[in-house]
Write a protein that holds these residues in place. Structure first.
Motif, PDB file in Angstrom:
ATOM      1  N   ASP A  47       6.856  10.666  -2.884  1.00 38.04           N
ATOM      2  CA  ASP A  47       6.589   9.960  -4.132  1.00 38.04           C
ATOM      3  C   ASP A  47       7.108   8.305  -4.181  1.00 38.04           C
ATOM      4  O   ASP A  47       7.162   7.885  -2.977  1.00 38.04           O
ATOM      5  N   ALA A  60       8.604   6.374  -0.889  1.00 40.69           N
ATOM      6  CA  ALA A  60       7.938   5.369  -0.514  1.00 40.69           C
ATOM      7  C   ALA A  60       8.995   4.033  -0.292  1.00 40.69           C
ATOM      8  O   ALA A  60       9.111   3.165   0.746  1.00 40.69           O
ATOM      9  N   PRO A 106       0.835  -1.185  -0.061  1.00 48.96           N
ATOM     10  CA  PRO A 106      -0.068   0.070  -0.059  1.00 48.96           C
ATOM     11  C   PRO A 106       0.916   1.241   0.051  1.00 48.96           C
ATOM     12  O   PRO A 106       0.532   2.249  -0.847  1.00 48.96           O
ATOM     13  N   THR A 107       1.870   1.396   0.772  1.00 45.53           N
ATOM     14  CA  THR A 107       2.775   2.421   0.746  1.00 45.53           C
ATOM     15  C   THR A 107       3.576   2.675  -0.871  1.00 45.53           C
ATOM     16  O   THR A 107       3.604   3.742  -1.114  1.00 45.53           O
ATOM     17  N   GLY A 158       0.862   6.534  -7.202  1.00 42.77           N
ATOM     18  CA  GLY A 158      -0.212   7.663  -7.275  1.00 42.77           C
ATOM     19  C   GLY A 158       0.353   9.149  -7.375  1.00 42.77           C
ATOM     20  O   GLY A 158       0.034   9.860  -8.097  1.00 42.77           O
ATOM     21  N   ASN A 159       0.794   9.114  -6.238  1.00 43.40           N
ATOM     22  CA  ASN A 159       1.562  10.726  -6.407  1.00 43.40           C
ATOM     23  C   ASN A 159       2.591  11.030  -7.168  1.00 43.40           C
ATOM     24  O   ASN A 159       2.666  12.110  -7.748  1.00 43.40           O
ATOM     25  N   ARG A 189       0.653   3.928  -3.055  1.00 40.59           N
ATOM     26  CA  ARG A 189       0.438   5.420  -2.696  1.00 40.59           C
ATOM     27  C   ARG A 189       1.605   6.367  -3.188  1.00 40.59           C
ATOM     28  O   ARG A 189       1.318   7.408  -4.087  1.00 40.59           O
TER      29      ARG A 189
END
Length: 289
Positions: free
Chosen positions: A215, A219, A46-47, A53-54, A50
């Motif tokens: 970003d 991550a 999940p990290t 996506g960023n 994320r």
């Protein structure tokens, strides 16, 4: 008379050498101290997702800002007004001449010289205004705008001047001529390098770790700091960067085809169309046999 094809021994030798080098590289990595099971395990963490996506968001936003600025300053650069053309030239000279990493740091540390942002109608502390996202957007977007200005300028100048003269003869204003006649024709020259710039933006966005923006690379570094799988997380980030650039490269290919329709009588077949043609030819031969 039977034609005997020329044998290219150099091709076979070079192929063997390349295969040997690749095999040596694969053996070296297989024997290295790498926990390969961690790579697929963390690939969809999940990290990491994320961060992906960023990365996509900051890349698209920065490219959009760069494109708008590029069109604006390209038109200003071509203007007959010496003031606007000089301003455009100075902007391009400044942002192309300084590293994007330095620009990111300047925006992020702007509070050191302007502790308070006072615009008359708005007043706040600079640390509250200049967030990591805004610093990353300004650093990447303004830098990209300088390069896009030169790309757009080249595209505009590739359109024959007779098009502009004909538009003016029809009563169009300079703005209408640029928007309706010149820019649509210039797009086939602008799109290919712009696509390359966006692909480069996806990779350059990794520099935003300098301004603490979260970003993909950040991550991966955060997970590596707790799991001690440093190289493995760098491999995970590399796989995602390769996947993103591959997907957007496909989009660039079809966008280029769209704007090439007015320049070519018949577009070359796409890779998918070539595969279908090969399969169709193979099935027809099999049916005849």
């Amino acid at each position: 008379m039977r034609a005997i094809p020329v044998r290219h021994f150099g091709r076979w030798i070079s192929a063997v050498v390349v295969i040997g080098l690749v095999a040596m590289l694969a053996i070296a990595f297989s024997q290295g101290n790498v926990r390969w099971a961690t790579v697929p395990e963390k690939l969809f963490d999940p990290t990491i997702l994320r961060g992906v996506g960023n990365t996509i968001w900051i890349s698209i936003a920065s490219m959009a800002l760069g494109l708008v600025l590029g069109v604006l300053f390209a038109v200003m650069r071509l203007s007959k007004n010496p003031v606007t053309s000089t301003i455009a030239w100075f902007y391009i000279w400044l942002f192309r001449g300084t590293p994007v990493y330095v620009q990111l740091l300047i925006w992020f540390n702007l509070a050191l010289i302007f502790p308070i942002l006072n615009l008359g109608f708005y007043k706040d502390e600079m640390t509250q205004v200049m967030t990591p996202f805004l610093a990353a957007l300004l650093g990447l977007g303004l830098n990209e705008g300088a390069y896009m200005a030169e790309i757009v300028r080249a595209g505009i100048q590739s359109v024959d001047e007779g098009q502009t003269e004909a538009s003016h003869a029809l009563g169009m204003t300079r703005l209408q001529t640029m928007r309706r006649v010149v820019l649509p024709q210039a797009m086939r020259v602008i799109v290919p390098p712009s696509g390359n710039e966006f692909i480069n933006m996806l990779k350059t966005s990794s520099l935003v770790v300098a301004v603490q923006y979260f970003d993909l690379l950040r991550a991966a570094q955060d997970i590596a700091s707790t799991s001690f799988a440093v190289m493995e997380m760098f491999f995970v980030a590399s796989i995602w960067y390769l996947a993103l650039t591959s997907v957007f490269s496909i989009g660039q290919y079809y966008l280029e085809r769209r704007y090439a329709r007015g320049a070519l009588r018949s577009l070359p077949p796409t890779p998918l169309q070539k595969v279908k043609a090969k399969l169709s030819s193979f099935s027809n031969r099999k049916a005849v046999a």
